[in-house]
Design an enzyme around this catalytic site. Structure first.
Site, PDB file in Angstrom:
ATOM      1  N   LYS A  23       0.839  -1.209   0.000  1.00  0.00           N
ATOM      2  CA  LYS A  23       0.000   0.000   0.000  1.00  0.00           C
ATOM      3  C   LYS A  23       0.869   1.252   0.000  1.00  0.00           C
ATOM      4  O   LYS A  23       0.632   2.182  -0.765  1.00  0.00           O
ATOM      5  CB  LYS A  23      -0.891   0.001   1.255  1.00  0.00           C
ATOM      6  CG  LYS A  23      -1.652   1.307   1.463  1.00  0.00           C
ATOM      7  CD  LYS A  23      -2.435   1.301   2.748  1.00  0.00           C
ATOM      8  CE  LYS A  23      -1.697   1.853   3.934  1.00  0.00           C
ATOM      9  NZ  LYS A  23      -1.501   3.312   3.929  1.00  0.00           N
ATOM     10  N   ASN A  24       1.891   1.261   0.851  1.00  0.00           N
ATOM     11  CA  ASN A  24       2.690   2.478   0.994  1.00  0.00           C
ATOM     12  C   ASN A  24       3.634   2.706  -0.186  1.00  0.00           C
ATOM     13  O   ASN A  24       4.308   3.726  -0.241  1.00  0.00           O
ATOM     14  CB  ASN A  24       3.474   2.444   2.311  1.00  0.00           C
ATOM     15  CG  ASN A  24       2.559   2.681   3.502  1.00  0.00           C
ATOM     16  OD1 ASN A  24       1.377   2.993   3.322  1.00  0.00           O
ATOM     17  ND2 ASN A  24       3.087   2.530   4.709  1.00  0.00           N
ATOM     18  N   ARG A  93      -5.279  10.390   3.353  1.00  0.00           N
ATOM     19  CA  ARG A  93      -4.180  11.236   3.830  1.00  0.00           C
ATOM     20  C   ARG A  93      -2.953  11.143   2.898  1.00  0.00           C
ATOM     21  O   ARG A  93      -2.274  12.125   2.631  1.00  0.00           O
ATOM     22  CB  ARG A  93      -3.857  10.792   5.263  1.00  0.00           C
ATOM     23  CG  ARG A  93      -2.545  11.215   5.773  1.00  0.00           C
ATOM     24  CD  ARG A  93      -2.591  12.415   6.666  1.00  0.00           C
ATOM     25  NE  ARG A  93      -1.347  13.140   6.496  1.00  0.00           N
ATOM     26  CZ  ARG A  93      -1.110  14.337   6.938  1.00  0.00           C
ATOM     27  NH1 ARG A  93      -2.035  14.992   7.585  1.00  0.00           N
ATOM     28  NH2 ARG A  93       0.032  14.916   6.730  1.00  0.00           N
ATOM     29  N   ASP A 117      -4.982  12.892  12.166  1.00  0.00           N
ATOM     30  CA  ASP A 117      -5.025  11.475  11.874  1.00  0.00           C
ATOM     31  C   ASP A 117      -5.042  10.727  13.195  1.00  0.00           C
ATOM     32  O   ASP A 117      -4.504  11.196  14.183  1.00  0.00           O
ATOM     33  CB  ASP A 117      -3.755  11.119  11.088  1.00  0.00           C
ATOM     34  CG  ASP A 117      -3.877   9.787  10.398  1.00  0.00           C
ATOM     35  OD1 ASP A 117      -4.167   9.789   9.202  1.00  0.00           O
ATOM     36  OD2 ASP A 117      -3.685   8.772  11.070  1.00  0.00           O
ATOM     37  N   ASP A 307       4.400   0.915  12.117  1.00  0.00           N
ATOM     38  CA  ASP A 307       3.155   0.276  11.671  1.00  0.00           C
ATOM     39  C   ASP A 307       2.957  -1.096  12.316  1.00  0.00           C
ATOM     40  O   ASP A 307       1.853  -1.627  12.316  1.00  0.00           O
ATOM     41  CB  ASP A 307       3.168   0.104  10.138  1.00  0.00           C
ATOM     42  CG  ASP A 307       3.034   1.430   9.417  1.00  0.00           C
ATOM     43  OD1 ASP A 307       3.613   2.412   9.896  1.00  0.00           O
ATOM     44  OD2 ASP A 307       2.360   1.485   8.376  1.00  0.00           O
ATOM     45  N   VAL A 329       7.846   7.272  16.651  1.00  0.00           N
ATOM     46  CA  VAL A 329       7.459   7.916  15.391  1.00  0.00           C
ATOM     47  C   VAL A 329       6.091   8.597  15.469  1.00  0.00           C
ATOM     48  O   VAL A 329       5.972   9.788  15.184  1.00  0.00           O
ATOM     49  CB  VAL A 329       7.509   6.905  14.221  1.00  0.00           C
ATOM     50  CG1 VAL A 329       7.214   7.598  12.893  1.00  0.00           C
ATOM     51  CG2 VAL A 329       8.880   6.219  14.154  1.00  0.00           C
TER      52      VAL A 329
HETATM   53  C1  UD1 Z   1       4.487   6.866   6.140  1.00  0.00           C
HETATM   54  C2  UD1 Z   1       3.539   5.676   6.031  1.00  0.00           C
HETATM   55  C3  UD1 Z   1       3.079   5.223   7.405  1.00  0.00           C
HETATM   56  C4  UD1 Z   1       4.275   4.959   8.297  1.00  0.00           C
HETATM   57  C5  UD1 Z   1       5.224   6.174   8.320  1.00  0.00           C
HETATM   58  C6  UD1 Z   1       6.489   5.903   9.097  1.00  0.00           C
HETATM   59  C7  UD1 Z   1       2.461   6.022   3.914  1.00  0.00           C
HETATM   60  C8  UD1 Z   1       1.196   6.307   3.181  1.00  0.00           C
HETATM   61  N1  UD1 Z   1       2.397   6.056   5.237  1.00  0.00           N
HETATM   62  O1  UD1 Z   1       3.737   7.933   6.668  1.00  0.00           O
HETATM   63  O2  UD1 Z   1       2.323   4.025   7.239  1.00  0.00           O
HETATM   64  O3  UD1 Z   1       3.807   4.701   9.609  1.00  0.00           O
HETATM   65  O4  UD1 Z   1       5.588   6.523   6.979  1.00  0.00           O
HETATM   66  O5  UD1 Z   1       7.145   4.794   8.623  1.00  0.00           O
HETATM   67  O6  UD1 Z   1       3.486   5.731   3.317  1.00  0.00           O
HETATM   68  N2  UD1 Z   1       6.890  14.715  10.358  1.00  0.00           N
HETATM   69  C9  UD1 Z   1       7.056  16.050  10.659  1.00  0.00           C
HETATM   70  N3  UD1 Z   1       7.058  16.954   9.626  1.00  0.00           N
HETATM   71  C10 UD1 Z   1       6.912  16.593   8.322  1.00  0.00           C
HETATM   72  C11 UD1 Z   1       6.754  15.223   8.026  1.00  0.00           C
HETATM   73  C12 UD1 Z   1       6.751  14.293   9.062  1.00  0.00           C
HETATM   74  O7  UD1 Z   1       7.189  16.428  11.807  1.00  0.00           O
HETATM   75  O8  UD1 Z   1       6.937  17.469   7.444  1.00  0.00           O
HETATM   76  C13 UD1 Z   1       6.919  13.725  11.461  1.00  0.00           C
HETATM   77  C14 UD1 Z   1       5.585  12.989  11.641  1.00  0.00           C
HETATM   78  O9  UD1 Z   1       4.716  13.706  12.459  1.00  0.00           O
HETATM   79  C15 UD1 Z   1       6.043  11.689  12.270  1.00  0.00           C
HETATM   80  C16 UD1 Z   1       7.414  11.443  11.637  1.00  0.00           C
HETATM   81  O10 UD1 Z   1       7.833  12.697  11.106  1.00  0.00           O
HETATM   82  O11 UD1 Z   1       6.218  11.859  13.649  1.00  0.00           O
HETATM   83  C17 UD1 Z   1       7.427  10.402  10.544  1.00  0.00           C
HETATM   84  O12 UD1 Z   1       6.476  10.715   9.585  1.00  0.00           O
HETATM   85  P1  UD1 Z   1       6.652  10.255   8.064  1.00  0.00           P
HETATM   86  O13 UD1 Z   1       7.825   9.360   7.913  1.00  0.00           O
HETATM   87  O14 UD1 Z   1       6.593  11.477   7.216  1.00  0.00           O
HETATM   88  O15 UD1 Z   1       5.346   9.380   7.838  1.00  0.00           O
HETATM   89  P2  UD1 Z   1       4.336   9.416   6.616  1.00  0.00           P
HETATM   90  O16 UD1 Z   1       5.082   9.603   5.344  1.00  0.00           O
HETATM   91  O17 UD1 Z   1       3.217  10.347   6.921  1.00  0.00           O
END
Ligand code: UD1
Length: 424
Positions: A23-24, A93, A117, A307, A329
């Site tokens: 999915k991701n 999302r 979320d 996850d 995370v």
């Molecule tokens: C993706 C996955 C999700 C997985 C996560 C971490 C998808 C659709 N989802 O989510 O299933 O759990 O990676 O492996 O691929 N953050 C910030 N600022 C930003 C971006 C992120 O502070 O601009 C923080 C987030 O709040 C979180 C952390 O960074 O605490 C990691 O987030 P991120 O790796 O970006 O996760 P997603 O890409 O949203």
């Protein structure tokens, strides 16, 4: 009416299960198709709700999207629309990953913010800062993230945290920027590597995929391609936990076992016998007795995936001994623990940590899935509970696990999908 899974505890899972595309990965690969005029075809796509939802987002941007079983074809026009409206984005999302490709190809993007979320706050500051470094102006305006650039140029970008989404968005803008971009502290997830492989097939110049430094040499244009989506390591790991928790014997196919090295090592420490030596596309896990407690710490890849934190808690709940689970995370993922306590788990949380004292058997109760992975974790817990556990809000599970119920049934679980008036 609402759907729930009725899980009858006690079965030992045995047999073979086939995992399909991640999915991701698929959602980002669909977004990457925006980068080239013409038809990009993805195979091994999971048949989950999020794929047609992402299709709707792309249609709203002017693409023609055909979903036929596990194959998705996206035809991107010469002139894309650059605004992704709230109606389609709010349902998914991950659709925020169209931001980078739109900035790359149209030099402007307006993507509605889907809001909070269930797993915690998900800001976009790193996405925006990266795009700014490439020369774009980016603001949050009236509930949308807006980005505009006269021209994009290569830049040195340091991420505060190896964010998966920020790495992907910056990468997908940088492939069409002028000059060289270096993303430092980039995410190293296998899904990022999959995206890099597809972008390279489209003509992008990227070095360092799978390391924390990505170097991208911008090109003028990309060409459409055909690409096979990598197997879903989170789904594969979910089956590994299901086998370990039910003292089962399960062979998992369709996933690269090396993407699960740490997960399978943890399950070995818990007492499982794991054979990763097969044809390279799976593993067999046999659990000879009750699992032994192990500690888990979630971290970006190659650390233990956030996850899988619900599966780690569910396993710890029935393991012999006490486990400490640390979440680094997504802070709100521990909401899952409240549902586990309904099932009798001896668990408590304190900030980033959860302490779980294993008990021999959980006891059935109605429980509610608050996100995809929590839903799967509750079904696994239900398999180890005395009596019949109803897991509500299963639409979350349907978003991430293709043919979940059918696979469980094949492995010998007694699980049914029931349509009934919602319990709360
Ligand atoms: C993706 C996955 C999700 C997985 C996560 C971490 C998808 C659709 N989802 O989510 O299933 O759990 O990676 O492996 O691929 N953050 C910030 N600022 C930003 C971006 C992120 O502070 O601009 C923080 C987030 O709040 C979180 C952390 O960074 O605490 C990691 O987030 P991120 O790796 O970006 O996760 P997603 O890409 O949203």
């Amino acid at each position: 009416m609402s759907e729930h899974f009725r899980v009858c505890g006690g079965a030992r899972l045995t047999g073979e299960v086939q995992v399909v595309g991640a999915k991701n990965s698929v959602l980002k690969l669909m977004a990457a198709a925006l980068l080239a005029e013409g038809t990009t075809t993805l195979t091994n796509c999971p048949e989950i709700l999020d794929v047609p939802l992402m299709g709707d987002v792309l249609r709203g941007l002017g693409c023609d999207v055909q979903v036929a079983g596990s194959q998705v074809s996206i035809t991107a026009p010469a002139e894309l629309k650059h605004e992704a409206d709230y109606g389609s984005v709010s349902k998914l999302r991950a659709s925020v990953c169209v931001l980078g490709p739109l900035v790359g190809r149209c030099r402007r993007a307006k993507v509605a913010l889907p809001g909070g979320d269930a797993i915690g706050s998900r800001p976009l500051d790193m996405h925006q800062n990266g795009l700014r470094k490439l020369g774009a102006r980016s603001e949050i305006e009236h509930g949308c993230v807006v980005a505009e650039a006269e021209g994009l140029h290569g830049a040195q970008i340091w991420l505060d945290f190896p964010s998966v989404g920020a790495t992907e968005n910056i990468l997908m803008a940088a492939v069409l920027a002028e000059g060289t971009t270096v993303i430092d502290n980039a995410a190293r997830e296998p899904e990022i590597v999959d995206l890099c492989v597809m972008l390279q097939q489209m003509g992008a110049h990227i070095c360092g995929a799978g390391t924390s430094t990505l170097t991208i040499e911008g090109v003028d244009a990309l060409a459409p391609t055909e690409h096979l989506v990598i197997g879903d390591r989170i789904v594969g790991a979910t089956w590994a936990f299901a086998a370990a928790m039910t003292q089962g014997d399960v062979t998992v196919r369709g996933v690269n076992p090396h993407h699960l090295d740490l997960v399978l090592e943890k399950l070995r420490l818990a007492g499982a016998h794991v054979d990763q030596s097969g044809a390279g596309d799976g593993f067999r896990l046999v659990m000879p007795g009750r699992p032994t407690a192990v500690d888990f710490v979630t971290l970006p890849y190659p650390g233990f995936a956030t996850d899988l934190q619900p599966m780690a808690i569910a396993l710890s709940a029935i393991a012999e001994g006490t486990s400490m689970i640390t979440e680094n995370v997504f802070e709100a993922r521990f909401r899952f623990v409240e549902e586990m306590i309904r099932l009798g788990a001896d668990a408590r949380t304190d900030g980033h940590h959860a302490v779980v004292r294993g008990i021999e058997r959980l006891s059935s109760a109605p429980v509610w899935a608050c996100d995809i992975r929590a839903g799967a974790g509750l079904v696994l817990a239900g398999l180890c509970a005395e009596g019949t556990t109803d897991v509500w809000d299963v639409f979350h599970i349907d978003r991430g696990y293709p043919r979940f119920l059918e696979n469980l049934t094949t492995l010998g679980a007694d699980v049914q999908r029931v349509t009934a008036p919602p319990e709360r």
